[in-house]
Enzyme design. Structure first.
Site, PDB file in Angstrom:
ATOM      1  N   GLU A 237      22.119  37.333   0.108  1.00  0.00           N
ATOM      2  CA  GLU A 237      20.964  37.078  -0.754  1.00  0.00           C
ATOM      3  C   GLU A 237      19.932  35.998   0.141  1.00  0.00           C
ATOM      4  O   GLU A 237      20.514  34.970   0.700  1.00  0.00           O
ATOM      5  CB  GLU A 237      21.623  36.293  -1.935  1.00  0.00           C
ATOM      6  CG  GLU A 237      20.443  35.507  -2.733  1.00  0.00           C
ATOM      7  CD  GLU A 237      21.080  34.931  -4.066  1.00  0.00           C
ATOM      8  OE1 GLU A 237      20.212  34.077  -4.677  1.00  0.00           O
ATOM      9  OE2 GLU A 237      22.114  34.693  -3.997  1.00  0.00           O
ATOM     10  N   LYS A 369      41.597  34.797 -12.150  1.00  0.00           N
ATOM     11  CA  LYS A 369      40.456  35.774 -11.949  1.00  0.00           C
ATOM     12  C   LYS A 369      39.841  36.028 -13.370  1.00  0.00           C
ATOM     13  O   LYS A 369      39.303  37.170 -13.560  1.00  0.00           O
ATOM     14  CB  LYS A 369      40.779  37.204 -11.315  1.00  0.00           C
ATOM     15  CG  LYS A 369      41.585  36.836  -9.937  1.00  0.00           C
ATOM     16  CD  LYS A 369      41.998  38.056  -9.183  1.00  0.00           C
ATOM     17  CE  LYS A 369      42.705  37.617  -7.775  1.00  0.00           C
ATOM     18  NZ  LYS A 369      43.404  38.615  -7.448  1.00  0.00           N
ATOM     19  N   ASP A 445      40.218  34.931  -1.535  1.00  0.00           N
ATOM     20  CA  ASP A 445      40.106  36.135  -2.616  1.00  0.00           C
ATOM     21  C   ASP A 445      38.991  36.043  -3.393  1.00  0.00           C
ATOM     22  O   ASP A 445      38.726  35.016  -4.130  1.00  0.00           O
ATOM     23  CB  ASP A 445      41.385  36.067  -3.438  1.00  0.00           C
ATOM     24  CG  ASP A 445      41.376  37.309  -4.104  1.00  0.00           C
ATOM     25  OD1 ASP A 445      40.370  38.143  -4.468  1.00  0.00           O
ATOM     26  OD2 ASP A 445      42.682  37.496  -4.948  1.00  0.00           O
ATOM     27  N   HIS A 543      11.449  33.104  -3.182  1.00  0.00           N
ATOM     28  CA  HIS A 543      12.406  34.125  -2.969  1.00  0.00           C
ATOM     29  C   HIS A 543      11.362  35.359  -2.833  1.00  0.00           C
ATOM     30  O   HIS A 543      11.738  36.523  -2.083  1.00  0.00           O
ATOM     31  CB  HIS A 543      12.817  34.392  -4.556  1.00  0.00           C
ATOM     32  CG  HIS A 543      14.334  33.770  -4.629  1.00  0.00           C
ATOM     33  ND1 HIS A 543      15.275  34.571  -4.305  1.00  0.00           N
ATOM     34  CD2 HIS A 543      14.684  32.651  -5.124  1.00  0.00           C
ATOM     35  CE1 HIS A 543      16.487  33.571  -4.485  1.00  0.00           C
ATOM     36  NE2 HIS A 543      15.911  32.494  -4.904  1.00  0.00           N
TER      37      HIS A 543
END
Length: 560
Positions: A237, A369, A445, A543
């Site tokens: 990004e 998660k 993770d 951006h």
């Protein structure tokens, strides 16, 4: 039932009997099978050693000179020397080679083991793999082609290639080619070379066909708790690293941020079932009784020298009981560690509660998660708060906005707006952006970004409204500096850059706690910069400048 025999390779009339000689082993020259020969010499060694020791003890008692030997003693000495020579010759060579050349001290490759390794996989079909030169990985293209066709036809399971070939890189290449032909889709652009496939075997990724390239940028220096950190961030990004870097600058020139680790404990919550709710409640009261905690902690802590049980929190749903174990795990993230400890406790409880039916080692009351209120309230992994006071002139010159605008935007966006959306742990601008980038760079993770990004950002005008107090509170940062992807070369290098590589020898757990504070400090920098860009109306402009690409990416054709 099919009978499997070793492949016979009789030489053809036109070629020498060299292949037959190559199949001969040194053990074939022994008159007895190898295991009987070994057993005979082991027995001989211990028998004559006992006989000689017994005889010498008798000589000492009777004052007989030890050098005066009888015929039986001479024969025993000869047998002892012969057995020692045989055993040293059989077992000693590999032992010495393991010191001289530990990387090359491997057993000779037997091609038939390739067939056996594949046949041990859970598949009913008889699998036969061509004998390959796994030692050097130098199989001919014809041999590779045969294996590729075997994989495509389903005769050879793709997951068994590493075991059958003994060459992880070659297995990945063969699997990759078979996949391209089967799907008629090219993997051109996905790198294959330049990666250590042995480093992920059995622990990080199964059935690899290449690896993904993610650029790593650095933000900083981040001045946190009096120490400077250059923070690696793996992301695709645009503006993310640059924005975080601007936040780091604002923090640095304001004197640095401070952090506190509030809690440090990984969780696992099994679910068990009884015949009645009353019986489930009985176990709940037993587990939560302080008088029983020490006994349960001893059982739990046997799983690891770093695992230390902190508490057990229970919840009842009818006749089902959920027990949320919390424990410290040293410098590891600790999911496997706490799971082993929980299994030990469940086995221990089974004796007093034989009617307990263990449904699952994880019942989602952990919760891993998934966004969950229990993590937001109770915490999971490392709970960290990080704060900084940004001076008025820094807000104006570096962040290009003002204190009042930031405070107002934070209330209406991060607090009120998130409440209107029914957010759970999402009272922030973009904490997950920074968490994900650091997790990818340091081998964490990435799926645990879900709960690790739980964050509430607070902004308040201080010092008579001139300066800005900013804080981020993150109750469930799940990180480790050992195990999993942290041992891969790239991720290990990023951890080394932060000074938290591996386990701390002086204070177990300090490296992972420091990494958690770095994550929180980086989130603080990212929140400062993005909120300032929003307040100043710079977000879309930046951006459009840095996060756009004009490159035409055409579709790749099917390989021929």
């Amino acid at each position: 039932m099919a009978v499997r025999r070793r492949p016979q390779n009789p030489s053809s009339p036109g070629e020498p009997a060299k292949s037959q000689k190559q199949n001969l082993k040194a053990s074939d020259a022994l008159p007895l099978p190898l295991y009987l020969t070994n057993g005979l010499f082991f027995t001989l060694f211990f028998t004559v050693a006992y006989f000689l020791l017994h005889r010498w003890r008798e000589k000492i008692r009777t004052s007989t000179p030890l050098h005066v030997l009888t015929l039986s003693e001479i024969a025993a000495l000869f047998s002892l020397f012969a057995s020692v020579i045989y055993l040293l010759g059989f077992f000693g060579i590999d032992f010495v080679q393991s010191f001289v050349s530990p990387n090359n001290a491997r057993a000779p490759h037997d091609p038939w083991n390739d067939v056996v390794a594949v046949e041990q996989q859970p598949k009913n079909d008889v699998v036969r793999v061509s004998p390959l030169s796994a030692a050097g990985g130098g199989a001919s293209s014809e041999e590779d082609e045969d294996i590729i066709k075997s994989v495509m036809s389903g005769t050879t399971p793709s997951y068994s290639l590493e075991a059958s070939l003994g060459d992880c890189r070659r297995a990945a290449a063969i699997r990759r080619e078979a996949l391209q032909r089967t799907t008629c889709r090219s993997l051109e652009g996905l790198p294959l070379e330049g990666f250590d496939y042995e480093s992920i075997l059995g622990q990080c990724c199964e059935m690899p066909v290449g690896y993904i390239q993610i650029p790593v940028g650095v933000a900083g220096p981040l001045l946190l708790d009096g120490e400077e950190f250059t923070v690696p961030m793996a992301t695709t990004e645009g503006c993310l690293v640059a924005s975080t870097n601007r936040g780091c600058k604002a923090i640095h020139v304001s004197g640095g941020a401070q952090s506190v680790v509030l809690k440090d404990g990984m969780t696992r919550a099994p679910v068990v079932r009884f015949s009645s709710a009353a019986r489930a409640a009985e176990l709940k009261f037993f587990v939560e009784d302080p008088l029983n905690f020490d006994s349960l902690a001893v059982v739990f802590n046997r799983s690891s020298r770093f695992a230390r049980l902190q508490r057990i929190q229970c919840a009842v749903a009818g006749k089902n009981l959920y027990m949320r174990f919390t424990c410290s795990t040293g410098d590891a993230m600790g999911m496997n560690m706490v799971s082993k400890g929980v299994q030990n406790v469940l086995d221990f409880l089974q004796s007093d509660f034989p009617d307990m039916d263990i449904i699952g080692i994880s019942g989602n009351f952990c919760s891993d998660k998934k966004p969950a209120a229990v993590n937001w309230i109770e915490g999971r992994g490392k709970s960290v708060v990080c704060e900084v006071v940004i001076r008025e002139e820094v807000v104006r010159k570096v962040l290009k906005t003002n204190v009042a605008a930031l405070v107002e935007l934070n209330v209406l966006k991060n607090l009120t707006g998130s409440a209107m959306a029914g957010a759970l742990g999402g009272f922030n601008a973009h904490a997950s952006n920074i968490v994900s980038a650091i997790y990818l760079a340091t081998g964490q993770d990435p799926a645990q970004n879900v709960e690790s990004s739980h964050c509430i950002t607070m902004m308040e005008a201080v010092n008579n409204g001139k300066d800005l107090h900013v804080s981020v509170t993150m109750p469930s940062i799940e990180v480790g500096t050992v195990g999993g992807g942290t041992q891969l070369a790239s991720q290990s290098a990023c951890l080394n850059l932060l000074g938290v590589k591996g386990a701390s020898k002086d204070s177990p757990g300090s490296n992972s706690r420091k990494l958690a504070t770095i994550v929180a400090g980086s989130v603080l920098a990212g929140e400062l910069s993005l909120m300032s860009a929003l307040a100043a109306g710079q977000l879309v402009k930046s951006h459009m400048k840095y996060n756009r690409s004009s490159r035409d990416v055409s579709k790749l054709a099917c390989p021929s």
